[in-house]
Design a protein around this motif. Sequence first.
Motif, PDB file in Angstrom:
ATOM      1  N   TYR A  34       0.842  -1.200   0.000  1.00  0.00           N
ATOM      2  CA  TYR A  34       0.000   0.000   0.000  1.00  0.00           C
ATOM      3  C   TYR A  34       0.878   1.252   0.000  1.00  0.00           C
ATOM      4  O   TYR A  34       0.592   2.231  -0.715  1.00  0.00           O
ATOM      5  CB  TYR A  34      -0.910  -0.016   1.228  1.00  0.00           C
ATOM      6  CG  TYR A  34      -1.893   1.123   1.307  1.00  0.00           C
ATOM      7  CD1 TYR A  34      -3.058   1.127   0.544  1.00  0.00           C
ATOM      8  CD2 TYR A  34      -1.662   2.201   2.157  1.00  0.00           C
ATOM      9  CE1 TYR A  34      -3.970   2.165   0.627  1.00  0.00           C
ATOM     10  CE2 TYR A  34      -2.560   3.249   2.242  1.00  0.00           C
ATOM     11  CZ  TYR A  34      -3.710   3.228   1.479  1.00  0.00           C
ATOM     12  OH  TYR A  34      -4.612   4.261   1.554  1.00  0.00           O
ATOM     13  N   VAL A  35       1.953   1.219   0.797  1.00  0.00           N
ATOM     14  CA  VAL A  35       2.886   2.345   0.860  1.00  0.00           C
ATOM     15  C   VAL A  35       3.519   2.615  -0.504  1.00  0.00           C
ATOM     16  O   VAL A  35       3.702   3.767  -0.898  1.00  0.00           O
ATOM     17  CB  VAL A  35       3.961   2.106   1.937  1.00  0.00           C
ATOM     18  CG1 VAL A  35       5.130   3.080   1.788  1.00  0.00           C
ATOM     19  CG2 VAL A  35       3.349   2.230   3.324  1.00  0.00           C
ATOM     20  N   GLU A  36       3.839   1.549  -1.225  1.00  0.00           N
ATOM     21  CA  GLU A  36       4.413   1.742  -2.566  1.00  0.00           C
ATOM     22  C   GLU A  36       3.449   2.512  -3.459  1.00  0.00           C
ATOM     23  O   GLU A  36       3.856   3.367  -4.248  1.00  0.00           O
ATOM     24  CB  GLU A  36       4.765   0.387  -3.189  1.00  0.00           C
ATOM     25  CG  GLU A  36       5.986  -0.275  -2.572  1.00  0.00           C
ATOM     26  CD  GLU A  36       7.224   0.608  -2.644  1.00  0.00           C
ATOM     27  OE1 GLU A  36       7.499   1.156  -3.738  1.00  0.00           O
ATOM     28  OE2 GLU A  36       7.898   0.782  -1.611  1.00  0.00           O
TER      29      GLU A  36
ATOM     30  N   LEU B 105       3.753   0.038  10.127  1.00  0.00           N
ATOM     31  CA  LEU B 105       2.319  -0.008  10.399  1.00  0.00           C
ATOM     32  C   LEU B 105       2.089   0.219  11.890  1.00  0.00           C
ATOM     33  O   LEU B 105       2.560  -0.551  12.726  1.00  0.00           O
ATOM     34  CB  LEU B 105       1.753  -1.368   9.980  1.00  0.00           C
ATOM     35  CG  LEU B 105       0.261  -1.589  10.241  1.00  0.00           C
ATOM     36  CD1 LEU B 105      -0.589  -0.589   9.467  1.00  0.00           C
ATOM     37  CD2 LEU B 105      -0.132  -3.024   9.859  1.00  0.00           C
ATOM     38  N   TYR B 106       1.373   1.277  12.215  1.00  0.00           N
ATOM     39  CA  TYR B 106       1.062   1.598  13.612  1.00  0.00           C
ATOM     40  C   TYR B 106      -0.286   0.971  13.987  1.00  0.00           C
ATOM     41  O   TYR B 106      -1.349   1.570  13.783  1.00  0.00           O
ATOM     42  CB  TYR B 106       0.985   3.103  13.823  1.00  0.00           C
ATOM     43  CG  TYR B 106       2.306   3.810  13.983  1.00  0.00           C
ATOM     44  CD1 TYR B 106       3.152   3.537  15.052  1.00  0.00           C
ATOM     45  CD2 TYR B 106       2.701   4.786  13.071  1.00  0.00           C
ATOM     46  CE1 TYR B 106       4.350   4.209  15.210  1.00  0.00           C
ATOM     47  CE2 TYR B 106       3.901   5.469  13.219  1.00  0.00           C
ATOM     48  CZ  TYR B 106       4.716   5.172  14.303  1.00  0.00           C
ATOM     49  OH  TYR B 106       5.907   5.840  14.460  1.00  0.00           O
ATOM     50  N   GLN B 107      -0.218  -0.219  14.573  1.00  0.00           N
ATOM     51  CA  GLN B 107      -1.452  -0.849  15.039  1.00  0.00           C
ATOM     52  C   GLN B 107      -2.076  -0.052  16.181  1.00  0.00           C
ATOM     53  O   GLN B 107      -3.302  -0.017  16.329  1.00  0.00           O
ATOM     54  CB  GLN B 107      -1.157  -2.275  15.513  1.00  0.00           C
ATOM     55  CG  GLN B 107      -0.752  -3.236  14.408  1.00  0.00           C
ATOM     56  CD  GLN B 107      -1.927  -3.643  13.516  1.00  0.00           C
ATOM     57  OE1 GLN B 107      -3.042  -3.130  13.653  1.00  0.00           O
ATOM     58  NE2 GLN B 107      -1.684  -4.559  12.586  1.00  0.00           N
TER      59      GLN B 107
ATOM     60  N   SER C 170      -0.787   4.600   8.087  1.00  0.00           N
ATOM     61  CA  SER C 170      -1.424   3.449   8.735  1.00  0.00           C
ATOM     62  C   SER C 170      -2.934   3.592   8.768  1.00  0.00           C
ATOM     63  O   SER C 170      -3.675   2.639   8.492  1.00  0.00           O
ATOM     64  CB  SER C 170      -0.891   3.290  10.167  1.00  0.00           C
ATOM     65  OG  SER C 170       0.494   2.982  10.173  1.00  0.00           O
ATOM     66  N   LEU C 171      -3.408   4.793   9.100  1.00  0.00           N
ATOM     67  CA  LEU C 171      -4.848   5.016   9.198  1.00  0.00           C
ATOM     68  C   LEU C 171      -5.506   5.051   7.823  1.00  0.00           C
ATOM     69  O   LEU C 171      -6.661   4.650   7.667  1.00  0.00           O
ATOM     70  CB  LEU C 171      -5.114   6.312   9.965  1.00  0.00           C
ATOM     71  CG  LEU C 171      -4.751   6.206  11.460  1.00  0.00           C
ATOM     72  CD1 LEU C 171      -4.669   7.582  12.100  1.00  0.00           C
ATOM     73  CD2 LEU C 171      -5.756   5.334  12.205  1.00  0.00           C
ATOM     74  N   ALA C 172      -4.783   5.506   6.811  1.00  0.00           N
ATOM     75  CA  ALA C 172      -5.301   5.425   5.442  1.00  0.00           C
ATOM     76  C   ALA C 172      -5.407   3.965   5.014  1.00  0.00           C
ATOM     77  O   ALA C 172      -6.411   3.549   4.407  1.00  0.00           O
ATOM     78  CB  ALA C 172      -4.398   6.202   4.491  1.00  0.00           C
ATOM     79  N   PHE C 173      -4.387   3.174   5.334  1.00  0.00           N
ATOM     80  CA  PHE C 173      -4.367   1.745   4.993  1.00  0.00           C
ATOM     81  C   PHE C 173      -5.514   1.004   5.667  1.00  0.00           C
ATOM     82  O   PHE C 173      -6.141   0.121   5.061  1.00  0.00           O
ATOM     83  CB  PHE C 173      -3.026   1.148   5.433  1.00  0.00           C
ATOM     84  CG  PHE C 173      -2.974  -0.350   5.407  1.00  0.00           C
ATOM     85  CD1 PHE C 173      -2.889  -1.043   4.204  1.00  0.00           C
ATOM     86  CD2 PHE C 173      -3.002  -1.083   6.591  1.00  0.00           C
ATOM     87  CE1 PHE C 173      -2.836  -2.431   4.179  1.00  0.00           C
ATOM     88  CE2 PHE C 173      -2.951  -2.472   6.573  1.00  0.00           C
ATOM     89  CZ  PHE C 173      -2.867  -3.145   5.358  1.00  0.00           C
TER      90      PHE C 173
ATOM     91  N   PHE D 122      -7.351  10.486   5.659  1.00  0.00           N
ATOM     92  CA  PHE D 122      -5.974  10.325   6.107  1.00  0.00           C
ATOM     93  C   PHE D 122      -4.975  10.365   4.949  1.00  0.00           C
ATOM     94  O   PHE D 122      -3.822  10.763   5.137  1.00  0.00           O
ATOM     95  CB  PHE D 122      -5.825   9.056   6.952  1.00  0.00           C
ATOM     96  CG  PHE D 122      -6.360   9.230   8.343  1.00  0.00           C
ATOM     97  CD1 PHE D 122      -5.719  10.061   9.240  1.00  0.00           C
ATOM     98  CD2 PHE D 122      -7.515   8.583   8.754  1.00  0.00           C
ATOM     99  CE1 PHE D 122      -6.214  10.259  10.519  1.00  0.00           C
ATOM    100  CE2 PHE D 122      -8.022   8.770  10.042  1.00  0.00           C
ATOM    101  CZ  PHE D 122      -7.371   9.618  10.928  1.00  0.00           C
ATOM    102  N   LYS D 123      -5.403  10.011   3.753  1.00  0.00           N
ATOM    103  CA  LYS D 123      -4.523  10.217   2.596  1.00  0.00           C
ATOM    104  C   LYS D 123      -4.310  11.707   2.359  1.00  0.00           C
ATOM    105  O   LYS D 123      -3.184  12.146   2.046  1.00  0.00           O
ATOM    106  CB  LYS D 123      -5.115   9.561   1.349  1.00  0.00           C
ATOM    107  CG  LYS D 123      -4.881   8.060   1.265  1.00  0.00           C
ATOM    108  CD  LYS D 123      -5.466   7.466  -0.004  1.00  0.00           C
ATOM    109  CE  LYS D 123      -4.715   7.892  -1.241  1.00  0.00           C
ATOM    110  NZ  LYS D 123      -5.199   7.213  -2.458  1.00  0.00           N
TER     111      LYS D 123
END
Length: 328
Positions: free
Chosen positions: A34-36, A61-63, A145-148, A156-157
């Motif tokens: 997703y980051v890519e 990734l911030y859980q 992380s929140l966008a994902f 968040f994006k």
Amino acid sequence: MRKMRTTIGALLLCIAAGAQGAQEPDQKQQFMQYVEGLKQEAATHAIKPEVIDAAFANVKLYQRAIKADRNQPEFKKTLDTYLPQAVPDWKVAKAKRLLDENRELLDKVGQAYGVQPRFIVALWGVETNFGNYTGNFSVVGATASLAFEGRREAFFKEQLFAALTILNEGHIQPENMKGSWAGAMGQCQFMPTSFLAYAQDFDGDGKKDIWGNKADVFASTANYLKQVGWDDDLTWARQVTLTAELAEELKGLKVKKSLAEWQALGVRRMDGSALPTRDIQASLVQPDDAHGRSYLAYGNYDALMRWNRSHYFVAAVGHLADRIKFSN
């Protein structure tokens, strides 16, 4: 038979544990994929390649951020119990001391933007305990992380690409761009989009530094309030008492009446005396219920609600500002 059941149970637990263990790397792998995609999209926002590489160099990734976003606490207090905790005596004393220590700068900022210094200090104190609690999450990592996670992906994006724009403009280095789990940054806790809209370089050093530069922190806070309609000729609200219960349709920030009209409806100062005779529009607000505190909220109350749409937050800021004023 019992031994066989135990063996089968243990085997099932192992399989389940293995499956759970397999899910975690899969999720991290999905996040990195997703980051890519985010990095490719960032390039279309005119973010420099070297900024993109530096910003995402140690992303993870911030859980904890995802969990915090899903499980935000609900208040189960009243203003009478909340305010003494949010605005204790030690915070009032510290606010007054810091107002005195930074008087020259605060007066200069207050005059430049038309905001009383006590409200700048009160927001500073309520948001981050005067810059002491600003968050230790990577803003890029938290917003990615929140966008994902997906529930508020678009929001968040937008915050992530705003954060990258801030880095692209050179206001701070990626490793120092820290904030809350939600991406609120610096001593005034601006979201990245708010930073782009309101942050100020008050000392003229070429950077809008809301993390470590008090001149920029104070000016950014004041500019936000100015841009959302602050009037330095008014306070925020006045706690009042009612001589008779009013209809629900008269309550809330959408209803604006003059002080004379509220007077005619039975609204009085806390000591029972008449309201001021000034030509001011106000709303009747009861953050708890009809049995709790009542306020006549002025336009500056609405401005503080733009900062944080919580009546308790607004009451805490206003209460601290009042205590600073009346302790002088």
